[in-house]
Write a protein that holds these residues in place. Structure first.
Motif, PDB file in Angstrom:
ATOM      1  N   ARG A  36      11.478   8.723   0.375  1.00 22.34           N
ATOM      2  CA  ARG A  36      11.524   9.959  -0.413  1.00 22.34           C
ATOM      3  C   ARG A  36      12.028  11.122   0.463  1.00 22.34           C
ATOM      4  O   ARG A  36      12.894  11.895   0.063  1.00 22.34           O
ATOM      5  CB  ARG A  36      10.126  10.260  -0.972  1.00 22.34           C
ATOM      6  CG  ARG A  36      10.088  11.335  -2.031  1.00 22.34           C
ATOM      7  CD  ARG A  36       8.758  11.351  -2.782  1.00 22.34           C
ATOM      8  NE  ARG A  36       7.585  11.254  -1.908  1.00 22.34           N
ATOM      9  CZ  ARG A  36       7.117  12.263  -1.159  1.00 22.34           C
ATOM     10  NH1 ARG A  36       7.710  13.425  -1.182  1.00 22.34           N
ATOM     11  NH2 ARG A  36       6.049  12.079  -0.415  1.00 22.34           N
ATOM     12  N   VAL A  37      11.514  11.228   1.698  1.00 21.19           N
ATOM     13  CA  VAL A  37      11.921  12.315   2.592  1.00 21.19           C
ATOM     14  C   VAL A  37      13.407  12.207   2.902  1.00 21.19           C
ATOM     15  O   VAL A  37      14.149  13.190   2.845  1.00 21.19           O
ATOM     16  CB  VAL A  37      11.100  12.284   3.903  1.00 21.19           C
ATOM     17  CG1 VAL A  37      11.675  13.251   4.932  1.00 21.19           C
ATOM     18  CG2 VAL A  37       9.645  12.635   3.608  1.00 21.19           C
ATOM     19  N   LEU A  38      13.866  11.002   3.201  1.00 20.54           N
ATOM     20  CA  LEU A  38      15.263  10.827   3.589  1.00 20.54           C
ATOM     21  C   LEU A  38      16.211  11.140   2.430  1.00 20.54           C
ATOM     22  O   LEU A  38      17.327  11.616   2.631  1.00 20.54           O
ATOM     23  CB  LEU A  38      15.508   9.398   4.104  1.00 20.54           C
ATOM     24  CG  LEU A  38      15.411   9.218   5.628  1.00 20.54           C
ATOM     25  CD1 LEU A  38      14.068   9.660   6.175  1.00 20.54           C
ATOM     26  CD2 LEU A  38      15.701   7.780   6.023  1.00 20.54           C
TER      27      LEU A  38
ATOM     28  N   ARG B 148       0.829  -1.215   0.000  1.00 18.29           N
ATOM     29  CA  ARG B 148       0.000   0.000   0.000  1.00 18.29           C
ATOM     30  C   ARG B 148       0.859   1.260   0.000  1.00 18.29           C
ATOM     31  O   ARG B 148       0.417   2.321   0.435  1.00 18.29           O
ATOM     32  CB  ARG B 148      -0.925   0.001   1.205  1.00 18.29           C
ATOM     33  CG  ARG B 148      -2.060  -0.966   1.026  1.00 18.29           C
ATOM     34  CD  ARG B 148      -2.910  -1.108   2.260  1.00 18.29           C
ATOM     35  NE  ARG B 148      -3.999  -2.030   1.959  1.00 18.29           N
ATOM     36  CZ  ARG B 148      -3.852  -3.342   1.889  1.00 18.29           C
ATOM     37  NH1 ARG B 148      -2.670  -3.884   2.124  1.00 18.29           N
ATOM     38  NH2 ARG B 148      -4.878  -4.111   1.570  1.00 18.29           N
ATOM     39  N   GLY B 149       2.072   1.082  -0.461  1.00 21.10           N
ATOM     40  CA  GLY B 149       2.949   2.268  -0.578  1.00 21.10           C
ATOM     41  C   GLY B 149       3.700   2.598   0.689  1.00 21.10           C
ATOM     42  O   GLY B 149       4.368   3.633   0.762  1.00 21.10           O
ATOM     43  N   GLY B 150       3.616   1.726   1.677  1.00 20.53           N
ATOM     44  CA  GLY B 150       4.294   1.991   2.944  1.00 20.53           C
ATOM     45  C   GLY B 150       5.803   2.120   2.785  1.00 20.53           C
ATOM     46  O   GLY B 150       6.406   1.450   1.942  1.00 20.53           O
ATOM     47  N   TYR B 151       6.387   2.988   3.566  1.00 15.94           N
ATOM     48  CA  TYR B 151       7.828   3.311   3.611  1.00 15.94           C
ATOM     49  C   TYR B 151       8.312   4.116   2.410  1.00 15.94           C
ATOM     50  O   TYR B 151       9.454   4.555   2.381  1.00 15.94           O
ATOM     51  CB  TYR B 151       8.703   2.054   3.798  1.00 15.94           C
ATOM     52  CG  TYR B 151       8.542   1.434   5.185  1.00 15.94           C
ATOM     53  CD1 TYR B 151       8.867   2.157   6.321  1.00 15.94           C
ATOM     54  CD2 TYR B 151       8.083   0.135   5.326  1.00 15.94           C
ATOM     55  CE1 TYR B 151       8.709   1.596   7.588  1.00 15.94           C
ATOM     56  CE2 TYR B 151       7.919  -0.429   6.581  1.00 15.94           C
ATOM     57  CZ  TYR B 151       8.233   0.301   7.719  1.00 15.94           C
ATOM     58  OH  TYR B 151       8.084  -0.249   8.948  1.00 15.94           O
TER      59      TYR B 151
ATOM     60  N   VAL C  64       2.841  11.489  11.036  1.00 13.17           N
ATOM     61  CA  VAL C  64       3.919  12.127  10.280  1.00 13.17           C
ATOM     62  C   VAL C  64       4.006  11.683   8.811  1.00 13.17           C
ATOM     63  O   VAL C  64       4.054  12.530   7.910  1.00 13.17           O
ATOM     64  CB  VAL C  64       5.266  11.939  11.010  1.00 13.17           C
ATOM     65  CG1 VAL C  64       6.421  12.476  10.169  1.00 13.17           C
ATOM     66  CG2 VAL C  64       5.222  12.643  12.364  1.00 13.17           C
ATOM     67  N   PRO C  65       4.005  10.356   8.532  1.00  4.31           N
ATOM     68  CA  PRO C  65       4.137   9.974   7.108  1.00  4.31           C
ATOM     69  C   PRO C  65       3.019  10.557   6.250  1.00  4.31           C
ATOM     70  O   PRO C  65       3.264  10.905   5.086  1.00  4.31           O
ATOM     71  CB  PRO C  65       4.050   8.444   7.151  1.00  4.31           C
ATOM     72  CG  PRO C  65       4.311   8.051   8.550  1.00  4.31           C
ATOM     73  CD  PRO C  65       3.883   9.196   9.407  1.00  4.31           C
ATOM     74  N   HIS C  66       1.821  10.671   6.824  1.00  2.00           N
ATOM     75  CA  HIS C  66       0.687  11.188   6.045  1.00  2.00           C
ATOM     76  C   HIS C  66       0.885  12.652   5.692  1.00  2.00           C
ATOM     77  O   HIS C  66       0.508  13.094   4.610  1.00  2.00           O
ATOM     78  CB  HIS C  66      -0.616  10.969   6.819  1.00  2.00           C
ATOM     79  CG  HIS C  66      -0.863   9.527   7.112  1.00  2.00           C
ATOM     80  ND1 HIS C  66      -1.370   8.652   6.177  1.00  2.00           N
ATOM     81  CD2 HIS C  66      -0.600   8.768   8.212  1.00  2.00           C
ATOM     82  CE1 HIS C  66      -1.433   7.435   6.702  1.00  2.00           C
ATOM     83  NE2 HIS C  66      -0.966   7.492   7.944  1.00  2.00           N
ATOM     84  N   ILE C  67       1.460  13.405   6.615  1.00  2.00           N
ATOM     85  CA  ILE C  67       1.720  14.821   6.344  1.00  2.00           C
ATOM     86  C   ILE C  67       2.692  14.946   5.178  1.00  2.00           C
ATOM     87  O   ILE C  67       2.502  15.764   4.265  1.00  2.00           O
ATOM     88  CB  ILE C  67       2.291  15.505   7.610  1.00  2.00           C
ATOM     89  CG1 ILE C  67       1.220  15.552   8.703  1.00  2.00           C
ATOM     90  CG2 ILE C  67       2.811  16.905   7.279  1.00  2.00           C
ATOM     91  CD1 ILE C  67       1.743  15.985  10.075  1.00  2.00           C
ATOM     92  N   PHE C  68       3.728  14.085   5.175  1.00  2.00           N
ATOM     93  CA  PHE C  68       4.727  14.180   4.106  1.00  2.00           C
ATOM     94  C   PHE C  68       4.235  13.564   2.811  1.00  2.00           C
ATOM     95  O   PHE C  68       4.659  13.942   1.732  1.00  2.00           O
ATOM     96  CB  PHE C  68       6.056  13.563   4.558  1.00  2.00           C
ATOM     97  CG  PHE C  68       6.800  14.472   5.501  1.00  2.00           C
ATOM     98  CD1 PHE C  68       7.697  15.406   5.005  1.00  2.00           C
ATOM     99  CD2 PHE C  68       6.547  14.433   6.860  1.00  2.00           C
ATOM    100  CE1 PHE C  68       8.350  16.274   5.880  1.00  2.00           C
ATOM    101  CE2 PHE C  68       7.190  15.289   7.733  1.00  2.00           C
ATOM    102  CZ  PHE C  68       8.109  16.228   7.241  1.00  2.00           C
TER     103      PHE C  68
END
Lengths: 432, 509
Positions: free
Chosen positions: A38-40, A30-33, A222-226
């Motif tokens: 991408r952020v890192l 489901r697209g996790g991680y 946090v992941p949802h915000i990014f």
């Protein structure tokens, strides 16, 4: 597992009905991680903290402090290790959201940890979980092991070169270990007792190193915000309190359980529309908006939007979002007895006012409830609660005093009823 | 305490109750007031958990003060001083907060002052009287706990009286580093305990009773012996080793009942080792020499007056000098004697023209905190008076070059030296000035009862060269004379004039 899935879902709990989501492969399907990777790769730590601050994510552990601001307190000189701590010591009576977040979305939590870990330069996160949470601990440990084996955690997180490990630590059972410095003491193997501040954890936290402590749910947002952006996040909830939260509704309602709703959802809407209203058609008497340490609200005050800026005007607070509903059969003095007994049991015992005040309040309440109280006892009770407020090392004494003060403020006549009748007017109410 | 000439640390100006003070940067309010010497001596900020020599705990909440510009009351023990800080310690708000803490402190405290050994020196009594209220508002039963728990061989603990200030816990962790004590349980069930099978057992254990602000911790040695208001507390020096720890000599009915540490940051902070503390028992011990004695014709020691003993001593010295010259008179000095005693001994030898003397100092274990290896309070003073190792003197005795020996104390027969009085049996005369009985009496021709430091006062010099003066705390229960006076009277009987040691008293700090 259906009973552990929220009745109403939003982005945090969207996939919680799906058992596959708890596994690493199901989460990644489901697209996790992907957001964390991408952020890192694409962002600097400063960018991340800047984004978090703009998002205005408020801590979901009870105090409601701005998460991005908290992360910005961490020193960035890189001299020696610094730590993140995930506070999974969920122990506020009425609160059970973190348990579901850990059981049904363990990898969402890990992804939520990776982003601030990168932003604060922490090489290790201590995930401190209350000892009684055996099942969530098992699920989380498996998720950590799987993530480590797959290179999601470890020396080269998601192939980005960032190194991070998560160490799961099971608590030994104390409410006060949910207070962040009490947690740190316990983490270090000592008796869980809050520390004097300053120094704050960002200066000297776990093992003497800079540390940031956040609640499970805070990380999960946090992941949802990014993934979807600050604007999207801020479009949910209120201006001051963006995003959703998990309201855990318990007590005299038809459908107790978890509800993921935008912050600012009205309390009466949560109770009547989502939780199915008061059980057996009875009348609503009162509700506690956010776990037992938050001041109770009487039936007439329940049209309040559930966000701190509104609750504050009603003399209460969102706390951990654990809504406790009480119907007309409830003796409010007994409510005080139960709550004060909890705080009497859990006071760490350091500060005089808290150690002695919690016990005194409980004994007073018990005596009033049993019909041997006097009018003067009510004044003493109010006075003792007043002496406990704002005068101790941590906020526990306030948390113990506020509910008693609120009960006296809104239900004084019921206390007086006990005094005048020399017995409980609602003897059929719950057992204490 | 900056030494003259040392660059002064940065000083800050603070105002407390309208009075301005200059204080060192980096201190907390209570530390600063303590350094200024005004804490509880002009600026009264009551406190339980704070102790000047222990880490900050911040839990009793008694030392709350108002700091201008900060909305909440602040605890003075954990509030750093800042330039321009304005503090109020006695306004209505502060006094009300103190009364509030006092009331809560007493919610579970048994008001058993009449049978409590701490009564009279109890901070709970003192502050309750000063800041509390006269009537209790609680009708609830107080917590019932154990009234007599043996934490170890030296300390008895009353759990009900404990106010959980945790001074004792921090003391064990921070000073001896033994960490025997901990708080177990939570909330108002909290209590101090030891780990099962690990009792409170270190050479500083009794300090926990000193620092306990209430009657929770008492020493098995002193408890119920005497009410403290019958005690006269006289400044003294512990005689257990060459540290010279400052003590209060607690005297009642002409007996020393206890030593408690007297604060001296340059010597012993506020501590005292257990073995040193118990040396007070030597003062009233049954084996004190209570009577002068002379060797009779039958070879037995026979009781005599001190005058008779001094006469005999003078005669023995005179006869030896007249017969064989002053070189045959020798002396063994003592590290237990005061500088005044030792000056008199030095003076007598000089007046006689003898250069023969020695100084036996018994040594034992020391530690990193207070205890010194030399087991005599004035070992350094004796050396400074010119007395050295006893080896040469003993050689001379064995070689027959000494006929009369004046002995202060009996350390010479300790196994580190002679081990027995036998080698002295061949002398013509042994004149013994001593406080306690020993096998040395077997060879003594004259025995004169001497006074303990607490009975005569004077100056002693500790291992660092610090000269400390103390007054006499009590009169001995029998006739005994300070060595300096005995020696002066012997000199006088010999028509010699000697230094009486008064110059040392002027030097002492």
């Amino acid at each position: 597992m259906g009973h552990r899935v929220p009745h109403v879902t939003h982005y945090l709990t969207e996939h919680f009905a799906d058992d596959g989501y708890t596994t690493l492969s199901g989460f990644r399907a489901r697209g996790g991680y992907e957001t964390a990777r991408r952020v890192l790769v694409e962002q600097s730590p400063d960018d991340v903290i800047g984004t978090l601050k703009r998002a205005g994510l408020k801590g979901r552990g009870g105090a409601g402090f701005d998460a991005g601001t908290k992360w910005s307190f961490m020193p960035r000189d890189g001299a020696g290790p610094s730590y993140l701590v995930c506070n999974a010591d969920e122990s506020e009576p009425g609160s059970f959201k973190d348990r579901v977040l850990m059981e049904r979305g363990p990898h969402q939590l890990i992804e939520g940890i990776l982003i601030p870990a990168f932003a604060t330069g922490a090489a290790t996160t201590f995930l401190y979980i209350r000892g009684e949470y055996a099942e969530p601990a098992r699920i989380l440990q498996r998720a950590i092991d799987d993530a480590t084996a797959a290179g999601v955690l470890g020396s080269n997180v998601l192939g980005t070169g960032f190194a991070h490990q998560i160490v799961l630590v099971r608590g030994a059972g104390a409410y006060i270990c949910g207070e962040e410095t009490g947690l740190l003491e316990s983490l270090e193997g000592k008796k869980g007792q809050p520390r004097r501040k300053p120094p704050f954890p960002a200066e000297r936290g776990a093992f003497g190193r800079p540390t940031t402590v956040n609640n499970v749910e805070t990380f999960c947002h946090v992941p949802h915000i990014f993934a979807r952006g600050v604007d999207w996040f801020r479009s949910i909830g209120t201006e001051e309190s963006p995003g959703t939260t998990l309201f855990g509704v318990s007590g005299h309602v038809e459908r107790p359980g978890l509800y993921e709703l935008p912050l600012g959802t009205r309390l009466d809407e949560i109770i009547f529309e989502h939780a199915g209203g008061v059980r057996a058609g009875r009348k609503l008497k009162a509700a506690i908006p956010g776990g037992v340490s938050m001041p109770v609200l009487p039936a007439g005050h329940l049209d309040v939007p559930m966000a701190n800026e509104f609750l504050r005007e009603h003399g209460s607070s969102l706390g951990t979002g654990g809504v406790i509903v009480m119907d007309e059969t409830t003796c409010m003095v007994r409510v005080g007895c139960v709550i004060s007994e909890f705080f009497r049991d859990e006071s760490c015992g350091q500060c005089t006012q808290c150690r002695e005040g919690t016990g005194w309040m409980h004994k007073l309440l018990l005596r009033i409830e049993r019909g041997s109280g006097t009018e003067a006892d009510l004044d003493v009770l109010e006075d003792v609660a007043g002496k406990m407020e704002g005068a101790t090392i941590c906020a526990f004494a306030d948390a113990a005093a506020w509910p008693v003060q609120a009960l006296l403020r809104h239900f004084r006549s019921e206390f007086q009823g006990h005094v005048h009748a020399q017995k409980c007017p609602l003897p059929e109410s719950f057992e204490i | 305490m900056s030494a003259p000439g040392k660059l002064r640390d940065l000083m800050l100006r603070i105002t407390i109750d309208g009075t301005r003070y200059e204080v060192e940067e980096g201190l907390t309010l209570l530390q600063a007031l303590d350094e200024l010497g005004v804490l509880m001596k002009g600026v009264d900020i009551p406190h339980y958990c704070w102790h000047p020599k222990l880490s900050v705990d911040g839990s009793c909440r008694m030392c709350q003060v108002e700091v201008e510009g900060i909305p909440k009351l602040q605890i003075a023990c954990d509030t750093p001083v800042r330039e321009g800080m304005v503090v109020h310690t006695r306004n209505e708000r502060v006094l009300k907060a103190r009364a509030g803490v006092m009331e809560l402190m007493l919610v579970n405290h048994p008001l058993d002052c009449p049978i409590c050994d701490q009564a009279g020196e109890c901070k709970l009594q003192d502050y309750a009287f000063e800041y509390g209220q006269m009537h209790t508002r609680t009708r609830e039963p107080r917590r019932a706990l154990k009234k007599r728990v043996d934490l170890g061989a030296t300390i008895v603990f009353d759990q009900e009286r404990c106010i959980l200030c945790r001074r004792c816990v921090r003391f064990c962790r921070e000073i001896p580093g033994t960490s025997e004590l901990a708080i177990t349980q939570r909330g108002d069930r909290s209590t101090v305990e030891t780990f099962p099978g690990k009792p409170l057992e270190n050479d500083y254990s009794m300090n926990v009773a000193d620092i306990c602000p209430v009657g929770a911790l008492t020493t098995r040695d002193f408890r119920f012996k005497v009410r403290v208001w019958f005690l006269e507390e006289v400044p003294g020096i512990c005689t257990g080793c060459s540290r010279g720890c400052n003590v209060h000599v607690g005297v009642a009915d002409d007996q020393v009942r206890r030593y408690t540490p007297r604060r001296n940051d340059d010597v012993n902070d506020t501590w005292l080792c257990d073995s040193g503390r118990m040396t007070y028992q030597e003062i009233g011990a049954p084996d004190r020499i209570r009577e002068a004695a002379l060797r009779g014709d039958s070879g037995e020691l026979i009781g005599a007056t001190i005058d008779q003993a001094i006469d005999r001593a003078a005669r023995l010295v005179r006869e030896a000098v007249e017969k064989e010259g002053p070189g045959v008179v020798a002396a063994l000095a003592s590290g237990h004697a005061t500088n005044e005693d030792l000056a008199a001994l030095r003076g007598l030898l000089a007046a006689l023209g003898s250069e023969t003397h020695g100084l036996p100092i018994v040594t034992g274990a020391g530690d990193a905190l207070l205890v010194r290896p030399e087991k005599a309070a004035n070992a350094e003073g004796a050396r400074a008076a010119g007395f050295g190792e006893p080896g040469l003197l003993l050689d001379k005795i064995r070689g027959g070059g000494v006929r009369v020996l004046i002995v202060l104390g009996h350390d010479i027969i300790h196994e580190q030296f002679l081990g027995s009085p036998e080698p002295l049996a061949a002398l013509d005369a042994v004149i013994l000035l001593d406080t306690h009985r020993s096998r040395l009496e077997q060879v003594a021709d004259v025995v004169i009862p001497a006074r303990h430091l607490a009975e005569k006062g004077g100056t002693v010099t500790n291992f660092e060269g610090r000269i400390q003066a103390v007054p006499a705390a009590l009169e001995p229960a029998f006739e005994a004379v300070a060595e300096a006076h005995v020696l002066a009277r012997i000199a006088s009987a010999l028509d010699l004039s000697i230094d009486d040691g008064s110059e040392h008293e002027r030097e002492a700090d």
